[in-house]
Design an enzyme around this catalytic site. Structure first.
Site, mmCIF file in Angstrom:
data_model
loop_
_atom_site.group_PDB
_atom_site.id
_atom_site.type_symbol
_atom_site.label_atom_id
_atom_site.label_comp_id
_atom_site.label_asym_id
_atom_site.label_seq_id
_atom_site.Cartn_x
_atom_site.Cartn_y
_atom_site.Cartn_z
ATOM 1 N N GLY A 187 0.771 4.691 -3.036
ATOM 2 C CA GLY A 187 0.622 5.102 -1.645
ATOM 3 C C GLY A 187 1.479 4.246 -0.722
ATOM 4 C CB SER A 188 0.957 3.215 2.779
ATOM 5 O OG SER A 188 0.566 4.502 3.183
#
Lengths: 366, 625
Positions: free
Chosen positions: B319-320
């Protein structure tokens, strides 16, 4: 009653006496080793020395008692034996699942030992009376067979198969000695063989196990065949020179079963090796040769038949015991005469030797 | 010549029978003696020796495993078995009622156990119950007189004081099986011995196991021991000191609580693993004397796979957190500088117009604010200009897409996609849209929690990629150090200090910025840099604001990776909570607690001479970019 005489001392068969004494003394040395691991508290060899002292007295009684008295009183002795056998069957001391002993406080009397010699005597008397130079028929042999069968049954029920078989062996030996008709012999043999399955059925499980264990010791190395394997290992590991006195691991660590009585020869072979065994067997050889000479030179027929039955008794015990510890015969509880631990056996053996010496002495008198 | 003399003379000749029999008998006996004693004598001699001499193995005490401060993580305690000697077999039926009451086994079970093992060896006691409790042991002792030939056997048992709190890294023991035994070169093992099956117990098996000793003794016919003939003492195994800090480990385990996931804490100075948690856990003590089938089935059939070592075997989209890589790649490839701005209006205008997580858009973003607020559109823009292969290159510099090289077995390498990889595996060419999702750590990207921790650790150490290691040193019982595990550097990145400084400031702002996505991680007096991540499990059709409306298995994975203190980092942490929802709210506080505990409690207590403030100094202004 006693025939004490200077000539008697001179005619006394010292050779037989000393050979027998040597065997018993070696036996005591060996019993000392067999009991060595148990510590000084359990001194079986000491008791065997007492039996020996008592046994020498028995020997002299046998030697100097006119065996005319034996001829006269042997049936009484036989009856006494039967009474004792009956008694032991119902009141005897239970050892290892069988009743063989009458506790007398200082020692346990084993009437089956007494049965051997008393049977030998009554059979000698019977055959001397009813001697038939043409040989016996089966019908003629029924009375002596009955004389044998009664103590045999009582001993078989104790149960003590080994001693029971010894009685049969005495009977058979005498029959062969006094001549048996060939046709009768073949007939008996057939009967005997047909009886085997029946007898097998009557045997107690432990007796069956012994016989099966003998036939295939590897069948159950921890159970039936165990005794035999351990005995063979003990004897074999002695090799030529032996492991050394008190150093036989098989006996010192209790791997040998019944090491004071039935398997006493295994203990000896382990520690003294082939050479020791050869010397011991040599002594027995001399003993038996001497006995055979005495028998063949007996003065009268009763003495000869009695001598022969005693001789056959010794020889059978010797052969069966060694055959069993060497793995040649099934394990039946028969001690090695003169060598195994055991009061009754030693006293009876010494007395029997006395009787043989008696027969020897008698030859030179009159 | 009278009648009697006739008889004697005829019988006299027949005494030959006696002599004949004597000769025959002696001949047979001599031949037999000659065979047994002379021909086969040596064979029987050996048999006699085997009869009386028994060899007993003495198990070597397994090496002790310590943490970095000498706290015990695994040692050995005595365990007691109740057994029956062979002499006691005939009394078995008599003692069965009492035994079955004490040991809470049914009489049938006891009979069965005896039947199974009684024929194995005449000298080995028959095992009735393994590893009995103290209470059972006490009762057996109490009723000793009523239980003839029942004996208590003592065996060493592996004991893990931390239990479930320290299981995946330290691993477990297991009974050696026949196939393993065959493949082992060492003769030091026998059937039924215990061997390390996973974790450090397996990796350091050769150090820990020691060398068994033996006792040669003489037994009598009943198997009673008479005397010892010779013996060799066992050599205890070597002790292994781990980099793990037991206090931090216990704390991390407790902080993660019953959430499924993983926590890894590393030391940025050298890559030492300070804490290592994977949840759900198992109790390694269960395996120490052979696990019961009931316990084993419970572990194997649990839907959450407690035996899986999630920190190295679980792979998740980062993810981020991957935006760190996108940012570094953009700066290094000079596609952006920290001041380059992109405008976010909630969507990125390309192909299928992917959305930013913030529907309304972030407005004008530079690198710092984009990291601070985790603006997707900014990183779409950067990633789009970079292309996937450039990002993959920088990802590899930070240890992603490859095994980290930790000693634990079964490590997964994760996945960093490239155009050639896609062509090879799927047979189709790379799509531009996939580049966009890759730049925010979705699409094909997969990382293990250890890899994420290592990436953050590499950022914290200004680009030095360490091999994470678990063991500090190996010592023998005499206290001699046999082996020191050297810090192993896998690579030092070529990434410029300015780039790293810029990214680090962005990460500082994630926690300390006014609009930081991880504001709740903030602790007074301590500067933490970190990055949240929310890994989509599946793309949901409609927006669900309340996480409780989404079924558990479809909820997003929550990530938080951080290092602290900002200058002179002493710890880097990665926290993954499976299906935890939004990263900052679930994973963030866990990381904060661990960092706080390590820097404010553990380190000061260990080095009281160093002022506490050293770990907390704020020197953000010194960073140049």
């Amino acid at each position: 009653m006693f025939l004490i005489d200077r000539r008697l001392i001179l005619r006394f068969d010292w050779a037989l006496f000393f050979v027998a004494l040597a065997i018993v003394l070696i036996g005591i040395v060996n019993i000392y080793s067999a009991g060595y691991s148990l510590g000084p508290g359990v001194a079986m060899y000491k008791r065997q020395i007492y039996w020996l002292c008592l046994g020498i007295i028995f020997l002299f009684v046998g030697a100097f008692l006119d065996y005319a008295y034996i001829e006269q009183y042997c049936y009484a002795l036989y009856l006494l034996t039967l009474v004792l056998l009956f008694y032991v069957l119902f009141q005897g001391k239970l050892v290892g699942g069988s009743q063989r002993w009458i506790p007398l406080g200082f020692f346990n009397l084993q009437p089956s030992e007494l049965a051997k010699i008393s049977l030998a005597m009554v059979l000698a008397k019977w055959f001397q009376r009813k001697y038939d130079p043409k040989g016996y028929t089966i019908r003629a042999l029924l009375p002596p067979l009955a004389l044998t069968a009664i103590p045999f049954s009582l001993i078989f029920l104790q149960p003590d198969l080994g001693t029971g078989l010894m009685l049969l062996a005495i009977f058979c030996s005498i029959v062969v000695f006094v001549k048996f008709r060939l046709t009768s012999f073949i007939f008996t043999l057939c009967c005997f063989i047909s009886l085997v399955p029946f007898v097998w059925h009557l045997l107690k499980p432990y007796q069956k196990h012994r016989i099966l264990g003998f036939l295939d010791p590897g069948l159950d190395p921890l159970g039936k065949g165990y005794q035999l394997i351990q005995s063979k290992i003990a004897i074999g590991s002695g090799q030529l020179w032996g492991q050394g006195y008190l150093k036989g691991t098989q006996s010192q660590l209790d791997f040998i079963p019944e090491k004071y009585t039935d398997f006493v020869f295994s203990v000896f072979c382990e520690e003294w090796g082939f050479l020791g065994a050869a010397i011991l067997l040599g002594l027995y050889f001399l003993l038996f040769l001497r006995i055979a000479t005495i028998v063949s030179h007996a003065r009268d027929s009763f003495g000869m038949i009695l001598g022969f039955s005693i001789a056959s008794l010794f020889l059978w015990q010797f052969t069966i015991n060694l055959g069993m510890v060497l793995g040649l015969l099934p394990i039946v509880g028969i001690p090695l005469p003169l060598f195994s631990y055991g009061g009754s056996s030693l006293l009876i053996s010494m007395f029997s030797l006395g009787v043989l010496i008696n027969i020897h002495i008698k030859r030179h008198i009159f | 010549m009278d009648f009697d003399q006739q008889i004697t003379s005829s019988l006299s000749r027949r005494t030959v029978i006696l002599v004949g029999f004597l000769f025959l008998s002696l001949l047979v006996i001599f031949v037999r003696l000659w065979q047994l004693q002379l021909l086969e004598g040596e064979y029987y001699f050996d048999l006699a020796k085997n009869n009386r001499i028994k060899l007993q193995e003495i198990i070597a005490p397994r090496g002790i495993i310590y943490d970095r401060n000498g706290q015990v993580l695994a040692d050995n305690t005595p365990s007691f078995d109740i057994s029956l000697l062979h002499e006691g077999l005939q009394d078995l039926e008599r003692i069965i009622p009492l035994l079955s009451t004490i040991l809470s086994l049914s009489p049938e079970e006891i009979r069965q156990r005896v039947e199974q093992t009684k024929n194995l060896s005449r000298f080995k006691p028959i095992k009735i119950k393994k590893d009995v409790s103290r209470k059972e042991l006490g009762l057996i002792e109490f009723y000793k007189i009523d239980l003839p030939n029942v004996v208590i056997e003592v065996f060493p048992k592996r004991h893990y004081p931390l239990g479930e709190a320290m299981c995946h890294a330290i691993g477990r023991l297991g009974e050696i099986d026949e196939t393993t035994l065959k493949n082992l070169k060492s003769s030091d093992y026998g059937l039924g011995d215990f061997i390390g099956k996973s974790g450090i117990e397996k990796a350091y098996e050769n150090e820990l196991k020691g060398k068994p000793g033996w006792l040669q003794f003489e037994v009598d016919a009943l198997g009673r021991r008479k005397r010892v003939l010779s013996s060799e003492y066992p050599e205890p195994g070597n002790d292994v000191y781990l980099t793990i800090d037991a206090d931090l480990q216990r704390f991390a385990h407790k902080t993660l609580g019953d959430k499924n996931g993983a926590v890894v804490a590393l030391d940025p100075h050298n890559g030492e693993v300070l804490a290592y948690v994977s949840h759900p856990t198992f109790d390694p003590n269960l395996f120490s004397r052979g696990i019961s089938s009931k316990d084993w089935n419970a572990l194997v059939h649990s839907p959450f796979h407690p035996l899986t070592n999630k920190a190295i075997q679980g792979t998740y989209p980062p993810g981020s957190i991957f935006k760190i890589i996108t940012a570094i790649a953009g700066l290094e490839e000079q596609i952006i500088d920290p001041q380059t701005t992109f405008f976010c209006h909630g969507r990125y205008d390309f192909i299928n117009r992917p959305r930013c997580w913030k529907r309304g858009g972030h407005g004008t973003m530079d690198l710092y604010s984009a990291l601070e607020q985790s603006c997707d559109v900014y990183f779409y823009s950067v990633g789009h200009r970079l292309g996937v292969d450039k990002m993959a290159y920088y990802a590899s510099l930070f240890g992603l897409g490859k095994e980290t090289g930790i000693v634990l077995e079964g490590e997964k390498c994760g996945l960093i996609p490239t155009t050639t990889w896609k062509k090879k595996v799927y047979g189709v060419s790379w799509q531009q849209g996939e580049t966009l999702s890759t730049s925010i750590g979705q699409s094909f990207v997969l990382c293990t929690p250890l890899q994420v921790a290592l990436m953050m650790n590499t950022v914290a150490s200004n680009g030095t990629l360490y091999v994470p290691h678990l063991s500090l040193k190996v010592m023998n019982r005499a206290g001699e150090v046999l082996d020191i595990t050297d810090t192993e550097v896998r690579s030092i990145t070529s990434v410029s200090p300015a780039t790293l400084a810029a990214v680090k400031e962005g990460l500082w702002r994630v926690v300390h910025g006014d609009r930081g996505t991880a504001k709740m991680v903030r602790i007074s007096d301590l500067e933490i840099a970190g990055k949240t991540g929310t890994a989509q499990v599946i793309r949901l059709k409609e927006d669900k604001q309340d996480i409780n409306d989404i079924p558990y298995q479809y909820r997003d994975h929550a990530w938080f990776a951080a290092f602290a203190p900002f200058t002179n980092p002493c710890i880097s942490v990665a926290v993954l909570v499976e299906h935890g929802g939004f990263g900052s709210s679930v994973a963030g506080p866990i990381a904060r607690e661990i960092i706080d505990y390590y820097l404010n409690t553990i380190l000061p207590s260990k080095n009281p001479s160093i002022p506490k403030t050293l770990y907390q100094q704020s020197t953000i202004n010194d960073v140049s970019y």
